[in-house]
Design a protein around this motif. Structure first.
Motif, PDB file in Angstrom:
ATOM      1  N   TYR A   1      13.317   3.197 -22.437  1.00 47.57           N
ATOM      2  CA  TYR A   1      12.819   2.948 -21.092  1.00 47.57           C
ATOM      3  C   TYR A   1      13.983   2.499 -20.217  1.00 47.57           C
ATOM      4  O   TYR A   1      14.841   1.737 -20.656  1.00 47.57           O
TER       5      TYR A   1
ATOM      6  N   PHE B   1      15.014   1.014 -16.209  1.00 48.15           N
ATOM      7  CA  PHE B   1      14.469   0.300 -15.069  1.00 48.15           C
ATOM      8  C   PHE B   1      15.562   0.072 -14.019  1.00 48.15           C
ATOM      9  O   PHE B   1      16.746  -0.030 -14.338  1.00 48.15           O
TER      10      PHE B   1
ATOM     11  N   TYR C   1      16.038  -2.919 -11.186  1.00 47.70           N
ATOM     12  CA  TYR C   1      15.564  -4.187 -10.646  1.00 47.70           C
ATOM     13  C   TYR C   1      16.383  -4.532  -9.412  1.00 47.70           C
ATOM     14  O   TYR C   1      17.558  -4.197  -9.306  1.00 47.70           O
TER      15      TYR C   1
ATOM     16  N   LEU D   1      11.038  -5.794  -9.991  1.00 50.16           N
ATOM     17  CA  LEU D   1      11.077  -4.430 -10.512  1.00 50.16           C
ATOM     18  C   LEU D   1      10.944  -3.436  -9.365  1.00 50.16           C
ATOM     19  O   LEU D   1      10.040  -3.541  -8.545  1.00 50.16           O
TER      20      LEU D   1
ATOM     21  N   ARG E   1      10.586   2.370 -12.781  1.00 52.44           N
ATOM     22  CA  ARG E   1      10.802   2.530 -14.207  1.00 52.44           C
ATOM     23  C   ARG E   1      10.700   3.997 -14.589  1.00 52.44           C
ATOM     24  O   ARG E   1      10.038   4.782 -13.897  1.00 52.44           O
TER      25      ARG E   1
ATOM     26  N   LYS F   1      15.779  -0.537 -22.079  1.00 51.28           N
ATOM     27  CA  LYS F   1      14.997  -1.183 -23.130  1.00 51.28           C
ATOM     28  C   LYS F   1      14.691  -0.154 -24.198  1.00 51.28           C
ATOM     29  O   LYS F   1      14.239   0.954 -23.889  1.00 51.28           O
ATOM     30  N   GLY F   2      14.904  -0.527 -25.461  1.00 49.50           N
ATOM     31  CA  GLY F   2      14.718   0.400 -26.554  1.00 49.50           C
ATOM     32  C   GLY F   2      13.273   0.522 -26.990  1.00 49.50           C
ATOM     33  O   GLY F   2      12.400  -0.213 -26.521  1.00 49.50           O
TER      34      GLY F   2
ATOM     35  N   ALA G   1       9.902   0.601 -29.692  1.00 42.28           N
ATOM     36  CA  ALA G   1       9.364  -0.296 -30.696  1.00 42.28           C
ATOM     37  C   ALA G   1      10.011   0.010 -32.042  1.00 42.28           C
ATOM     38  O   ALA G   1      10.170   1.173 -32.421  1.00 42.28           O
TER      39      ALA G   1
ATOM     40  N   TYR H   1      14.583  -3.330 -29.245  1.00 45.56           N
ATOM     41  CA  TYR H   1      13.190  -3.472 -28.843  1.00 45.56           C
ATOM     42  C   TYR H   1      12.958  -4.834 -28.234  1.00 45.56           C
ATOM     43  O   TYR H   1      13.339  -5.850 -28.778  1.00 45.56           O
TER      44      TYR H   1
ATOM     45  N   LEU I   1      15.941  -6.461 -22.573  1.00 45.68           N
ATOM     46  CA  LEU I   1      16.544  -5.644 -21.533  1.00 45.68           C
ATOM     47  C   LEU I   1      18.062  -5.807 -21.585  1.00 45.68           C
ATOM     48  O   LEU I   1      18.556  -6.937 -21.663  1.00 45.68           O
TER      49      LEU I   1
ATOM     50  N   SER J   1      10.592 -13.782 -22.553  1.00 46.33           N
ATOM     51  CA  SER J   1      12.012 -13.585 -22.836  1.00 46.33           C
ATOM     52  C   SER J   1      12.836 -14.482 -21.929  1.00 46.33           C
ATOM     53  O   SER J   1      12.437 -14.766 -20.800  1.00 46.33           O
TER      54      SER J   1
ATOM     55  N   TYR K   1      16.803 -15.154 -20.310  1.00 48.06           N
ATOM     56  CA  TYR K   1      18.085 -14.534 -19.988  1.00 48.06           C
ATOM     57  C   TYR K   1      18.988 -15.551 -19.304  1.00 48.06           C
ATOM     58  O   TYR K   1      18.506 -16.424 -18.567  1.00 48.06           O
TER      59      TYR K   1
ATOM     60  N   PHE L   1      20.578 -11.274 -22.428  1.00 44.72           N
ATOM     61  CA  PHE L   1      19.397 -11.643 -23.216  1.00 44.72           C
ATOM     62  C   PHE L   1      19.713 -12.774 -24.178  1.00 44.72           C
ATOM     63  O   PHE L   1      20.679 -12.687 -24.945  1.00 44.72           O
TER      64      PHE L   1
ATOM     65  N   GLN M   1      13.577 -13.739 -27.360  1.00 45.69           N
ATOM     66  CA  GLN M   1      12.220 -13.400 -26.963  1.00 45.69           C
ATOM     67  C   GLN M   1      11.232 -14.047 -27.921  1.00 45.69           C
ATOM     68  O   GLN M   1      11.464 -14.064 -29.133  1.00 45.69           O
TER      69      GLN M   1
ATOM     70  N   ARG N   1      11.109 -13.458 -31.807  1.00 46.96           N
ATOM     71  CA  ARG N   1      11.025 -12.085 -32.300  1.00 46.96           C
ATOM     72  C   ARG N   1      12.387 -11.397 -32.305  1.00 46.96           C
ATOM     73  O   ARG N   1      12.665 -10.571 -33.162  1.00 46.96           O
ATOM     74  N   GLN N   2      13.188 -11.751 -31.317  1.00 45.78           N
ATOM     75  CA  GLN N   2      14.509 -11.134 -31.245  1.00 45.78           C
ATOM     76  C   GLN N   2      15.462 -12.102 -30.574  1.00 45.78           C
ATOM     77  O   GLN N   2      15.035 -12.901 -29.731  1.00 45.78           O
TER      78      GLN N   2
ATOM     79  N   LEU O   1      16.874 -17.214 -16.425  1.00 46.35           N
ATOM     80  CA  LEU O   1      15.698 -16.457 -16.016  1.00 46.35           C
ATOM     81  C   LEU O   1      14.728 -16.331 -17.171  1.00 46.35           C
ATOM     82  O   LEU O   1      15.122 -16.048 -18.304  1.00 46.35           O
TER      83      LEU O   1
ATOM     84  N   ALA P   1       2.514  -7.603 -24.836  1.00 47.03           N
ATOM     85  CA  ALA P   1       3.148  -7.085 -26.036  1.00 47.03           C
ATOM     86  C   ALA P   1       3.147  -5.559 -25.975  1.00 47.03           C
ATOM     87  O   ALA P   1       2.242  -4.950 -25.433  1.00 47.03           O
ATOM     88  N   GLY P   2       4.180  -4.955 -26.501  1.00 54.64           N
ATOM     89  CA  GLY P   2       4.265  -3.500 -26.488  1.00 54.64           C
ATOM     90  C   GLY P   2       5.557  -3.047 -25.872  1.00 54.64           C
ATOM     91  O   GLY P   2       6.066  -3.652 -24.935  1.00 54.64           O
ATOM     92  N   ALA P   3       6.083  -1.950 -26.389  1.00 50.35           N
ATOM     93  CA  ALA P   3       7.421  -1.513 -25.997  1.00 50.35           C
ATOM     94  C   ALA P   3       7.482  -1.012 -24.569  1.00 50.35           C
ATOM     95  O   ALA P   3       8.484  -1.158 -23.897  1.00 50.35           O
ATOM     96  N   GLY P   4       6.397  -0.440 -24.071  1.00 50.78           N
ATOM     97  CA  GLY P   4       6.492   0.260 -22.796  1.00 50.78           C
ATOM     98  C   GLY P   4       6.327  -0.598 -21.568  1.00 50.78           C
ATOM     99  O   GLY P   4       6.481  -0.112 -20.451  1.00 50.78           O
ATOM    100  N   TYR P   5       6.011  -1.869 -21.751  1.00 52.77           N
ATOM    101  CA  TYR P   5       5.711  -2.691 -20.599  1.00 52.77           C
ATOM    102  C   TYR P   5       6.980  -3.279 -19.965  1.00 52.77           C
ATOM    103  O   TYR P   5       7.876  -3.729 -20.650  1.00 52.77           O
ATOM    104  N   GLU P   6       6.983  -3.284 -18.621  1.00 58.85           N
ATOM    105  CA  GLU P   6       8.118  -3.897 -17.944  1.00 58.85           C
ATOM    106  C   GLU P   6       7.986  -5.408 -17.977  1.00 58.85           C
ATOM    107  O   GLU P   6       6.901  -5.952 -18.170  1.00 58.85           O
ATOM    108  N   GLN P   7       9.114  -6.067 -17.799  1.00 60.02           N
ATOM    109  CA  GLN P   7       9.143  -7.516 -17.783  1.00 60.02           C
ATOM    110  C   GLN P   7       9.142  -8.013 -16.342  1.00 60.02           C
ATOM    111  O   GLN P   7       9.841  -7.473 -15.490  1.00 60.02           O
TER     112      GLN P   7
END
Lengths: 118, 113
Positions: A33, A35, A37, A47, A50, A95-96, A98, A103, A106, B33, B35, B45, B48, B55-56, B90, B96-102
């Motif tokens: 993904y 983006f 910003y 944002l 995307r 963003k990578g 899942a 993952y 950003l 997350s 930053y 980063f 998160q 998680r990361q 920040l 949750a989920g890979a496709g969602y923007e922050q």
């Protein structure tokens, strides 16, 4: 590791004109993904637009559109009919997928300061 | 609908001290997350949190630690502050989920003297 590069530290444009901000990235992932910003002097990161890598169609949000070239790993932002309120720092971010190493996080470029002149 | 909120807005600390920054995510978001953004740079980063677990993590020393509470709010703690820790911190939230923007909060400006 993924990297994002914005090669234009500063850009300026006249009000009502069009400007394009450049971004390139490096990744071995095939699905990811991207983006853009915007961070005005007030510092709130907002944002703008995307793009999912699996979609061939370029994303568009009102005056903002992208030119996504997956093979070239390029993701530029075009702002049409520029307005004074567009003055801000613009960041490209990656963003990578899942399960991948990037993952959830950003990865940002260095930013481009855009100034819109009246 | 309140967006992401952070507190305090800014603070000044002395080298060697410890600091705690707080973040409340946007309603409906369960992932937070953090930053670090140095002046004139892009955000880096830190880590998160999801389901109260880290998680990361990015490339930051163990002096940086965090926590997520059952209501999804989060804290960032920095121990043994260094001058180089001066930055804008920040917080960003997302579902949750890979496709969602922050979605980002307004940030906390930390100055270490």
């Amino acid at each position: 590791a993924q990297t994002v590069t914005q090669s234009q530290p500063e850009m300026s444009v006249q009000e009502a004109e069009t400007v394009t901000l450049s971004c390139t990235y490096d990744t071995s992932e095939s699905n990811y993904y991207l983006f853009w910003y915007k961070q005005p002097p007030s510092r709130q990161m907002i944002l703008v637009i995307r793009q999912e890598a699996y979609k061939q169609q370029n994303a568009t949000e009102n005056r903002f559109s992208v030119n996504f070239q997956k093979a070239a790993k390029s993701f530029s932002l075009k702002i049409s009919d520029s307005q004074l309120g567009d003055t801000a720092m613009y960041f490209c971010a990656f963003k990578g997928p899942a399960g991948g190493t990037s993952y959830g996080k950003l990865t940002f470029g260095q930013g481009t300061i855009l100034t819109v002149h009246p | 609908d309140a967006g992401v909120t952070q507190s305090p807005t800014h603070l000044i600390k002395t080298r060697g001290q410890q600091v705690t920054l707080r973040c409340s995510p946007k309603s409906g978001h369960d992932t937070v997350s953090w930053y670090q953004q140095a002046l004139g740079q892009g955000p880096q980063f830190i880590f998160q949190y999801y389901e109260e677990e880290e998680r990361q993590r990015g490339n930051f020393p163990d002096r940086f630690s965090g926590h997520q509470f059952p209501n999804y709010s989060s804290e960032l703690n920095v121990n043994a502050l260094l001058l180089g820790d001066s930055a804008l911190y920040l917080c960003a939230s997302s579902p949750a989920g890979a496709g969602y923007e922050q979605y980002f909060g307004p940030g906390t400006r930390l100055t270490v003297t």
